[in-house]
Design a protein around this motif. Structure first.
Motif, PDB file in Angstrom:
ATOM      1  N   THR A   9      -4.024   7.945   2.678  1.00 24.18           N
ATOM      2  CA  THR A   9      -4.053   7.203   1.408  1.00 24.18           C
ATOM      3  C   THR A   9      -3.627   5.756   1.625  1.00 24.18           C
ATOM      4  N   LYS A  55      -5.973   2.327   1.169  1.00 30.32           N
ATOM      5  CA  LYS A  55      -5.571   1.187   0.358  1.00 30.32           C
ATOM      6  C   LYS A  55      -5.588  -0.088   1.201  1.00 30.32           C
ATOM      7  N   ASP A  58      -7.964  -3.485   0.370  1.00 28.72           N
ATOM      8  CA  ASP A  58      -7.296  -4.697  -0.166  1.00 28.72           C
ATOM      9  C   ASP A  58      -8.020  -5.949   0.258  1.00 28.72           C
ATOM     10  N   CYS A 102       0.817  -1.225   0.000  1.00 32.78           N
ATOM     11  CA  CYS A 102       0.000   0.000   0.000  1.00 32.78           C
ATOM     12  C   CYS A 102       0.847   1.270   0.000  1.00 32.78           C
TER      13      CYS A 102
END
Length: 158
Positions: free
Chosen positions: A150, A154, A158, A28
């Motif tokens: 951010t 992510k 996932d 990530c």
């Protein structure tokens, strides 16, 4: 798992899950990050770091830099620096070792015991706290920057 904005929580049953979480975290991170690692001795900070370093492609051993303060991993995809400040006597020592040079835009700096380097470290994008819960570990990852948010988004997707 906590879905609060900018925070990620989960339980890790064992060492294998802790390494896997580190690897997932590495997938990530695309523009580097400064990550502070909090937790008691034996909470899994170095094990998580091993997963991050291996996630970026390192195949050798990942050891704690307790006496050297930093262990560099200059990999094809990413420069990763693992700091362990547990034995640091004075934050000024970090200035003498050129600490600022490690915080390149695209490097990943994982810092155990960051409170020992107060005033000398870059701001953390992520703060990770690992704590014992019975025989497992609870990991809490909090974002301290837009880049950190951010990464957490992510991680959640996932």
């Amino acid at each position: 798992m906590d879905q609060q904005d900018g925070v990620f929580n989960c339980f890790l049953a064992d060492e294998t899950e802790t390494v896997a979480m580190g690897s997932k975290l590495s997938s990530c991170i695309h523009d580097g990050a400064v990550i502070f690692l909090h937790g008691d001795l034996g909470a899994g900070k170095t094990t998580l770091t091993r997963g991050v370093v291996q996630g970026f492609g390192h195949t050798g051993k990942v050891k704690s830099p307790t006496y050297t303060l930093v262990e560099p991993y200059e990999l094809d995809s990413q420069n990763v620096y693992h700091f362990d400040l547990y034995r640091l006597a004075d934050p000024e020592e970090l200035e003498f070792m050129g600490i600022r040079d490690y915080f390149e835009n695209n490097s990943v700096c994982l810092i155990e015991w960051p409170e020992k380097g107060a005033g000398m470290l870059a701001q953390a994008d992520l703060e990770i706290t690992m704590e014992y819960v019975d025989n497992a570990r609870r990991i809490t990852i909090m974002a301290n920057s837009q880049s950190g948010k951010t990464i957490i988004n992510k991680l959640k997707n996932d």
